[in-house]
Design a protein around this motif. Structure first.
Motif, PDB file in Angstrom:
ATOM      1  N   ASP A 139      11.735  -0.360   3.263  1.00  0.00           N
ATOM      2  CA  ASP A 139      10.492   0.351   3.573  1.00  0.00           C
ATOM      3  C   ASP A 139       9.957  -0.020   4.948  1.00  0.00           C
ATOM      4  N   THR A 140      10.252  -1.245   5.413  1.00  0.00           N
ATOM      5  CA  THR A 140       9.794  -1.643   6.747  1.00  0.00           C
ATOM      6  C   THR A 140      10.563  -0.898   7.837  1.00  0.00           C
TER       7      THR A 140
ATOM      8  N   LYS B 287       8.667   2.595   7.837  1.00  0.00           N
ATOM      9  CA  LYS B 287       7.284   2.472   8.315  1.00  0.00           C
ATOM     10  C   LYS B 287       7.222   1.959   9.759  1.00  0.00           C
TER      11      LYS B 287
ATOM     12  N   TYR C  52       5.760   4.140  12.770  1.00  0.00           N
ATOM     13  CA  TYR C  52       4.573   3.704  13.502  1.00  0.00           C
ATOM     14  C   TYR C  52       4.782   3.779  15.012  1.00  0.00           C
TER      15      TYR C  52
ATOM     16  N   SER D   8      -1.046  -4.133  13.069  1.00  0.00           N
ATOM     17  CA  SER D   8      -0.554  -3.070  12.191  1.00  0.00           C
ATOM     18  C   SER D   8       0.937  -3.247  11.937  1.00  0.00           C
TER      19      SER D   8
ATOM     20  N   ILE E 108       2.949  -4.098   8.458  1.00  0.00           N
ATOM     21  CA  ILE E 108       4.112  -3.333   7.991  1.00  0.00           C
ATOM     22  C   ILE E 108       5.289  -4.258   7.684  1.00  0.00           C
TER      23      ILE E 108
ATOM     24  N   GLY F 139      -1.236  -3.776   1.328  1.00  0.00           N
ATOM     25  CA  GLY F 139      -0.950  -2.350   1.450  1.00  0.00           C
ATOM     26  C   GLY F 139       0.324  -2.035   2.197  1.00  0.00           C
TER      27      GLY F 139
ATOM     28  N   THR G 217       0.171   0.849   5.070  1.00  0.00           N
ATOM     29  CA  THR G 217      -0.063   2.266   4.791  1.00  0.00           C
ATOM     30  C   THR G 217      -1.371   2.756   5.410  1.00  0.00           C
TER      31      THR G 217
ATOM     32  N   LEU H  26      -0.934   3.213   9.087  1.00  0.00           N
ATOM     33  CA  LEU H  26      -0.132   4.410   9.362  1.00  0.00           C
ATOM     34  C   LEU H  26      -0.965   5.681   9.215  1.00  0.00           C
ATOM     35  N   VAL H  27      -1.764   5.737   8.170  1.00  0.00           N
ATOM     36  CA  VAL H  27      -2.607   6.921   7.941  1.00  0.00           C
ATOM     37  C   VAL H  27      -3.580   7.105   9.099  1.00  0.00           C
TER      38      VAL H  27
END
Length: 264
Positions: free
Chosen positions: A153-154, A157, A161, A221, A225, A235, A238, A241-242
């Motif tokens: 997942d990193t 993400k 990013y 950030s 991540i 989190g 997330t 990122l949003v």
């Protein structure tokens, strides 16, 4: 009665596919792309492999195998920001933007193609380099109780990013139409929120603002991540990122609006 002239050359309506092909040809043909992406790969993979060589399996008990790539991304993100700016602003600097808009009068299509082509290239290069570092780290330091923290997942993400930061830079470059000004602006976006909290924390009235800046600046950030510290929120980046998606979308909206209102 004389017949109307008919051109022997087939005429086709232009579409987004043509614009994408044009922008792909341009971005792969200029030296700045090779230089910036080459330096990005050198930083992320080079620093990442250096970190892998200087760590032990025990260092990966509570962190993902991709964490060595984090250290290269701190510097490497500047390369994608620079390239994002140059994708748009360089054509204004050389005057070639007039030719581009003559060939494709639908200006929104040109900017959309630039953003799409750049994003795909940036994401593939960044996610690929993060994955490569994680793969090497997992091979070099695998063992009992090591690597339990998921790391795929990193890859997604982290690549997303820094790619969005590049698209944000592209939008800023389109709005400012000046390479040096846009790069300086983006450096301020990345660096100022990382420095300013130290001053905002002095006063009670601004301390909360400083804490938010600390949580959402680009460096922290990425640290969120990559789960670099257990003290970060759970989190997984997330929320950061949003926020970046919203800011990037707003900047692109402004770039599209100004593009239609301005003369070339």
């Amino acid at each position: 009665m004389a017949h109307a002239y008919t051109s022997p050359i087939p005429i086709k309506k232009t579409n987004l596919g043509h614009a994408l092909t044009s922008e792909w040809t341009k971005i792969k043909s200029v030296r700045s792309t090779m230089w910036t992406l080459g330096i990005f790969l050198l930083l992320v993979i080079g620093i990442g492999l250096l970190a892998v060589a200087n760590t032990d399996p025990e260092d990966y008990r509570d962190v993902p195998f991709t964490i060595p790539a984090f250290f290269g991304l701190i510097l490497g993100q500047i390369c994608l920001i620079t390239l994002g700016v140059l994708v748009t602003s360089s054509e204004y600097g050389t005057g070639m933007i007039r030719t581009t808009f003559t060939a494709s009068p639908q200006r929104y299509r040109v900017l959309a193609a630039k953003a799409l082509v750049f994003f795909v290239i940036a994401f593939v290069v960044s996610a690929g380099s993060i994955f490569f570092v994680g793969l090497v780290a997992s091979g070099a330091h695998s063992g009992p109780g090591v690597g339990e923290e998921p790391w795929i997942d990193t890859v997604f993400k982290g690549g997303l990013y820094v790619s969005l930061l590049g698209v944000l830079a592209l939008a800023v470059g389109s709005m400012l139409r000046h390479s040096a000004g846009a790069i300086t602006t983006m450096l301020g976006v990345v660096l100022v929120p990382a420095i300013l909290p130290a001053f905002l924390g002095i006063w009670d009235s601004t301390r909360k603002l400083g804490e938010k800046m600390t949580d959402y600046n680009a460096i922290n950030s990425l640290a969120e991540i990559f789960k670099i510290d257990a003290s970060f929120a759970s989190g997984g980046g997330t929320a950061q990122l949003v926020l970046l998606v919203v800011v990037t979308a707003a900047a692109l909206g402004g770039a599209f609006a100004l593009l239609e209102k301005r003369d070339v």
